[in-house]
Design a protein around this motif. Structure first.
Motif, PDB file in Angstrom:
ATOM      1  N   ASN A 170       0.880  -1.123   0.134  1.00 38.18           N
ATOM      2  CA  ASN A 170      -0.075  -0.063  -0.012  1.00 38.18           C
ATOM      3  C   ASN A 170       0.907   1.134  -0.097  1.00 38.18           C
ATOM      4  N   ASN A 171       1.903   1.151  -0.704  1.00 37.34           N
ATOM      5  CA  ASN A 171       3.017   2.388  -0.667  1.00 37.34           C
ATOM      6  C   ASN A 171       3.440   2.803   0.732  1.00 37.34           C
ATOM      7  N   GLU A 172       3.773   2.194   1.565  1.00 39.37           N
ATOM      8  CA  GLU A 172       4.306   2.286   2.763  1.00 39.37           C
ATOM      9  C   GLU A 172       5.661   3.009   2.594  1.00 39.37           C
ATOM     10  N   PHE A 173       6.364   2.331   1.730  1.00 37.53           N
ATOM     11  CA  PHE A 173       7.721   2.602   1.592  1.00 37.53           C
ATOM     12  C   PHE A 173       8.205   3.347   0.169  1.00 37.53           C
ATOM     13  N   LYS A 174       9.222   3.914   0.457  1.00 39.84           N
ATOM     14  CA  LYS A 174       9.993   4.684  -0.800  1.00 39.84           C
ATOM     15  C   LYS A 174      11.478   4.292  -0.932  1.00 39.84           C
ATOM     16  N   GLN A 175      11.743   3.212  -1.834  1.00 42.25           N
ATOM     17  CA  GLN A 175      12.957   2.822  -1.946  1.00 42.25           C
ATOM     18  C   GLN A 175      13.591   2.289  -0.810  1.00 42.25           C
ATOM     19  N   PRO A 176      12.881   1.019  -0.214  1.00 35.41           N
ATOM     20  CA  PRO A 176      13.368   0.393   0.911  1.00 35.41           C
ATOM     21  C   PRO A 176      14.786  -0.142   1.064  1.00 35.41           C
ATOM     22  N   ALA A 177      15.671  -0.231   1.779  1.00 34.09           N
ATOM     23  CA  ALA A 177      16.981  -0.667   1.740  1.00 34.09           C
ATOM     24  C   ALA A 177      17.292  -1.563   2.693  1.00 34.09           C
ATOM     25  N   GLY A 178      17.991  -1.243   3.815  1.00 31.50           N
ATOM     26  CA  GLY A 178      18.400  -1.955   4.829  1.00 31.50           C
ATOM     27  C   GLY A 178      17.330  -2.726   5.510  1.00 31.50           C
ATOM     28  N   ILE A 179      17.229  -3.770   5.934  1.00 31.38           N
ATOM     29  CA  ILE A 179      16.208  -4.502   6.614  1.00 31.38           C
ATOM     30  C   ILE A 179      16.870  -5.425   7.895  1.00 31.38           C
ATOM     31  N   ALA A 180      15.942  -5.551   9.064  1.00 32.50           N
ATOM     32  CA  ALA A 180      16.555  -6.355  10.034  1.00 32.50           C
ATOM     33  C   ALA A 180      15.187  -7.021  10.746  1.00 32.50           C
ATOM     34  N   VAL A 181      15.330  -8.042  11.313  1.00 33.02           N
ATOM     35  CA  VAL A 181      14.335  -8.771  12.143  1.00 33.02           C
ATOM     36  C   VAL A 181      14.872  -8.531  13.468  1.00 33.02           C
ATOM     37  N   ASP A 182      13.943  -8.082  14.756  1.00 32.34           N
ATOM     38  CA  ASP A 182      14.452  -8.349  15.919  1.00 32.34           C
ATOM     39  C   ASP A 182      14.446  -9.757  16.512  1.00 32.34           C
ATOM     40  N   PRO A 183      15.277 -10.153  17.653  1.00 35.46           N
ATOM     41  CA  PRO A 183      15.624 -11.293  17.890  1.00 35.46           C
ATOM     42  C   PRO A 183      14.352 -12.313  18.484  1.00 35.46           C
ATOM     43  N   THR A 184      13.283 -11.665  18.663  1.00 33.14           N
ATOM     44  CA  THR A 184      11.961 -12.521  18.989  1.00 33.14           C
ATOM     45  C   THR A 184      11.236 -12.842  17.458  1.00 33.14           C
ATOM     46  N   GLY A 185      11.689 -12.260  16.526  1.00 34.99           N
ATOM     47  CA  GLY A 185      11.070 -12.519  15.238  1.00 34.99           C
ATOM     48  C   GLY A 185       9.652 -11.965  15.101  1.00 34.99           C
ATOM     49  N   LYS A 186       9.264 -11.115  15.931  1.00 36.24           N
ATOM     50  CA  LYS A 186       8.012 -10.376  15.831  1.00 36.24           C
ATOM     51  C   LYS A 186       8.000  -9.056  15.287  1.00 36.24           C
ATOM     52  N   LYS A 187       9.129  -8.454  14.711  1.00 40.12           N
ATOM     53  CA  LYS A 187       9.209  -7.051  14.329  1.00 40.12           C
ATOM     54  C   LYS A 187      10.091  -7.307  13.140  1.00 40.12           C
ATOM     55  N   LEU A 188       9.738  -6.426  12.073  1.00 34.46           N
ATOM     56  CA  LEU A 188      10.716  -6.025  10.983  1.00 34.46           C
ATOM     57  C   LEU A 188      10.938  -4.773  11.000  1.00 34.46           C
ATOM     58  N   TYR A 189      12.209  -4.437  10.785  1.00 33.32           N
ATOM     59  CA  TYR A 189      12.633  -2.818  10.610  1.00 33.32           C
ATOM     60  C   TYR A 189      13.055  -2.721   9.211  1.00 33.32           C
ATOM     61  N   VAL A 190      12.768  -1.752   8.520  1.00 36.79           N
ATOM     62  CA  VAL A 190      12.757  -1.599   7.077  1.00 36.79           C
ATOM     63  C   VAL A 190      13.327   0.050   7.062  1.00 36.79           C
ATOM     64  N   ILE A 191      14.464   0.053   6.379  1.00 37.63           N
ATOM     65  CA  ILE A 191      15.020   1.438   6.293  1.00 37.63           C
ATOM     66  C   ILE A 191      14.452   2.079   5.062  1.00 37.63           C
ATOM     67  N   ASP A 192      13.544   3.146   5.231  1.00 38.63           N
ATOM     68  CA  ASP A 192      12.606   3.787   4.247  1.00 38.63           C
ATOM     69  C   ASP A 192      13.749   5.025   3.539  1.00 38.63           C
ATOM     70  N   THR A 193      14.566   4.725   2.675  1.00 37.12           N
ATOM     71  CA  THR A 193      15.654   5.618   2.265  1.00 37.12           C
ATOM     72  C   THR A 193      15.085   7.009   2.044  1.00 37.12           C
ATOM     73  N   HIS A 194      14.196   7.203   1.113  1.00 45.76           N
ATOM     74  CA  HIS A 194      13.904   8.476   0.401  1.00 45.76           C
ATOM     75  C   HIS A 194      12.937   9.098   1.460  1.00 45.76           C
ATOM     76  N   ASN A 195      12.433   8.458   2.448  1.00 44.55           N
ATOM     77  CA  ASN A 195      11.780   9.140   3.493  1.00 44.55           C
ATOM     78  C   ASN A 195      12.369   9.409   4.637  1.00 44.55           C
ATOM     79  N   HIS A 196      13.774   9.052   4.548  1.00 45.25           N
ATOM     80  CA  HIS A 196      14.627   9.337   5.766  1.00 45.25           C
ATOM     81  C   HIS A 196      14.275   8.655   6.975  1.00 45.25           C
ATOM     82  N   GLN A 197      13.985   7.383   7.168  1.00 42.49           N
ATOM     83  CA  GLN A 197      13.159   6.947   8.302  1.00 42.49           C
ATOM     84  C   GLN A 197      13.260   5.398   8.305  1.00 42.49           C
TER      85      GLN A 197
END
Length: 345
Positions: free
Chosen positions: A155-182
């Motif tokens: 649903n267009n949540e990201f704009k050029q996503p780059a780096g990604i990481a999953v927390d150690p519990t496997g419950k959360k995904l972190y996505v670097i949204d490069t062009h939104n700087h967040q």
């Protein structure tokens, strides 16, 4: 018996031993140089299926025109099973190299690669695989058997996503949204964005085209804030902890930082594409050393990008210009334990 043959044979063997065999053995590359204690050693390199599995086997499996080498590798990830994933932005594919298998595998959906420009790769404790695609503006998810599961960011949540990481519990995904700087934090049960970390700026907690990140066993985030020339660290709630580095061309500074990873002892490794090396920092951000350098030879790279460190402290660096993966090794406690076991065998 031909007269003089034994003496000739002995001389020939000696020549092979002291010239031929000795000359073929490459000099071991270590950092730092003696007399300092070595900390990093160069292990090997591979530029695709042929060099990873062996030329003859790949000629049979792939054929002469098979896709057996990289074109423009970008991201690398080693999962808990020791399988190596490499994204290739020119081919639009992600390849998996399993040391236990006889041939590589490609991540597919519907019998073909779903990617346009795959960048970062990671996996969760259950073995699910996540791949960010900066052209499709989404993250693709596969199960541990490489079956396509779903796409995130539909649903267009990201704009050029780059780096990604999953927390150690496997419950959360972190996505670097490069062009939104967040950084977007997704709940992996609902697939919804539950938190946004950062905004564009130069203050603590702000970003300027962030690129890659990793997570430590406690769930803290280590983010490469590329155009601000620094690494920022956040806790599990997205609160700023500290930062280190600044733009510059000296030791401990960054020009174009990209890949980031941690070894088993908590040291922080950061690739700098402009310096063509990897810098190592303490967990507090103190510069410890660097390794690698510009070139096409062993232990060298040009425009390095992605970085991953496996459970045995093997260090995988994407050498983008030379279209290969350089493998190094941290000579810490795990390395010493392996050497002791080998000597006792």
């Amino acid at each position: 018996m031909i007269k003089g043959f034994p003496r000739f044979f002995s001389l020939a063997v000696m020549v092979l031993l002291f010239t031929g065999c000795a000359a073929k053995k490459p000099v071991e590359l270590i950092w730092p140089s003696p007399p300092d204690q070595p900390r990093i050693r160069f292990d090997k390199t591979f530029n695709g299926a042929k060099t990873f599995y062996g030329t003859s086997a790949m000629d049979i499996i792939l054929g002469e025109g098979g896709m057996s080498s990289f074109s423009k590798p970008n991201g690398v990830h080693v999962d808990r099973e020791g399988r190596i994933y490499v994204s290739d932005t020119a081919f639009g594919i992600v390849m998996m190299f399993d040391p236990k298998a006889k041939a590589p595998a490609m991540l597919q959906a519907g019998g073909r690669s779903p990617f346009a420009k795959p960048v970062a790769i990671t996996s969760d404790p259950r073995g699910n695989i996540y791949v960010s695609d900066t052209s499709h503006d989404r993250v693709f998810v596969f199960d541990k058997d490489r079956n396509f599961v779903k796409g995130l960011g539909m649903n267009n949540e990201f704009k050029q996503p780059a780096g990604i990481a999953v927390d150690p519990t496997g419950k959360k995904l972190y996505v670097i949204d490069t062009h939104n700087h967040q950084i977007a934090t997704l709940d992996l049960e609902s697939d919804k964005v539950i938190k946004i970390i950062g905004k564009r700026g130069r203050e603590e907690g702000d970003f300027n085209f962030p690129s890659q990140m990793t997570v430590d066993p406690k769930g803290n985030l280590y983010v490469v804030d590329t155009m601000n020339g620094r690494v920022q660290i956040f806790d599990t709630e997205g609160r700023f902890i500290r930062a280190f580095g600044k733009l510059g061309d000296g030791p401990g500074q960054f020009a174009r930082p990209k890949g980031i990873a941690l070894d088993s002892e908590g040291h922080i490794y950061v690739v700098d594409s402009a310096f063509n090396n990897v810098q190592i920092f303490s967990n507090e951000g103190e510069m410890l050393m660097s390794f690698g350098g510009f070139g096409e030879g062993r232990g060298q790279q040009i425009l390095p990008a992605g970085l991953s460190i496996d459970g045995e402290d093997k260090i995988y660096v994407i050498d983008q210009w030379n279209a290969r993966v350089n493998v190094f090794e941290y000579m810490g406690e795990k390395y010493k334990a392996r050497q002791d076991n080998w000597l006792c065998y």
